[in-house]
Design an enzyme around this catalytic site. Structure first.
Site: not given
Ligand code: NDP
Length: 247
Positions: A11-12, A14, A16-18, A142, A155
């Site tokens: 999930t997520g 598209s 970043g980390i996903g 996190s 958060y």
């Molecule tokens: P990004 O903001 O880069 O990406 C977020 C992702 O989540 C996107 O794919 C987005 O989709 C998706 N998303 C958000 N809301 C929804 C929703 N309602 N339904 C479906 N998809 C959703 O985040 P990161 O890669 O940085 O973070 C990924 C995870 O890691 C998160 O849970 C974050 O809390 C956690 N994390 C991140 C840290 C960081 O420093 N970056 C540190 C610790 C934890 P779309 O592209 O369509 O918007």
């Protein structure tokens, strides 16, 4: 009989980390489904890039907060690649505000995205895992879910709940041969931290024993480890790739 590729649903996925997880699993020969909320372009770019390497990848638009959308996405993914073997529950949002400035709608949205979203994803994939008596779930919390962060009460609350969910679920589904673990990253270079200025980043690096922030690929490595055979006796645990900022 032709053996199918194992199937991971992220999930997520598209960006970043996903997206880094999608790349890592695809490189290891997994079929990959990524769910995203609205950035179709980012998801399609990722899919095109991975297909060029011979990967099986399916991007699906599904709001993790909406049970029906998640169920429909998992049904589509199962039809395409077979039952989900691994769930990476990663979708998330962040915001920084004094608690007195957070509206109840914003608070609810934070919990719905991180916690109810995890619940929806788990409910959609778990019956298949239980029936097969195997499966792996990796949740993403996190460091702020471990320690709490000022101006990120919502958060931090959501991310602490993810850890509680992980531990309880690990106990519940361990007898079905399913492992559930959590990755709790430190500060990672993704869009989520785009609002941090150079000064903020420099001070975070100063606070971190390894002297830098992390990459999405480093988190994907931790996720992949917890999803692999090499971690077959690990369940209910939290692994925190954070450069030592929280020890
Ligand atoms: P990004 O903001 O880069 O990406 C977020 C992702 O989540 C996107 O794919 C987005 O989709 C998706 N998303 C958000 N809301 C929804 C929703 N309602 N339904 C479906 N998809 C959703 O985040 P990161 O890669 O940085 O973070 C990924 C995870 O890691 C998160 O849970 C974050 O809390 C956690 N994390 C991140 C840290 C960081 O420093 N970056 C540190 C610790 C934890 P779309 O592209 O369509 O918007």
């Amino acid at each position: 009989m032709i053996k199918r590729r194992p199937h991971v649903l992220i999930t997520g996925g598209s960006r970043g980390i996903g997206a880094a997880c999608a790349e890592r699993f695809a490189a290891e020969g997994y079929s990959v489904t990524v769910l995203y909320k609205s950035r179709r372009g980012r998801a399609e770019d990722l899919a095109e890039r991975l297909r060029e390497t011979g990967a099986d990848i399916l991007p699906i638009c599904a709001d993790i907060r909406k049970e029906e959308e998640v169920r429909a996405a998992v049904t589509t993914a199962n039809l395409q690649f077979g039952a989900v073997d691994i769930l990476v529950s990663n979708a998330g949002i962040a915001s920084q505000k004094l608690i007195t400035d957070v509206s109840s709608e914003e608070f609810r949205d934070m919990l719905e995205t991180h916690v109810t979203g995890l619940f929806h994803a788990v409910q959609a994939v778990l019956p298949g895992m239980i029936a097969r008596k195997r499966g792996t779930i990796v949740t993403i919390s996190s460091i702020w879910g471990l320690t709490g962060a000022s101006c990120e009460v919502a958060y931090s609350t959501a991310k602490a709940a993810v850890i509680g969910f992980t531990k309880a679920l690990a106990k519940e589904v361990g007898p079905s041969g399913i492992t559930v673990n959590c990755v709790a990253p430190g500060v990672i270079d993704t869009d989520m931290n785009a609002l941090l200025n150079d000064e903020d980043i420099a001070s975070l690096c100063d606070e971190t024993p390894l002297g830098r922030i992390g990459t999405a690929q480093e988190v994907a490595d931790a996720v992949f480890f917890l999803a692999s055979e090499r971690s077959s006796f690990i369940t209910g645990q939290v692994l925190s790739p954070n450069g030592g900022i929280v020890i």
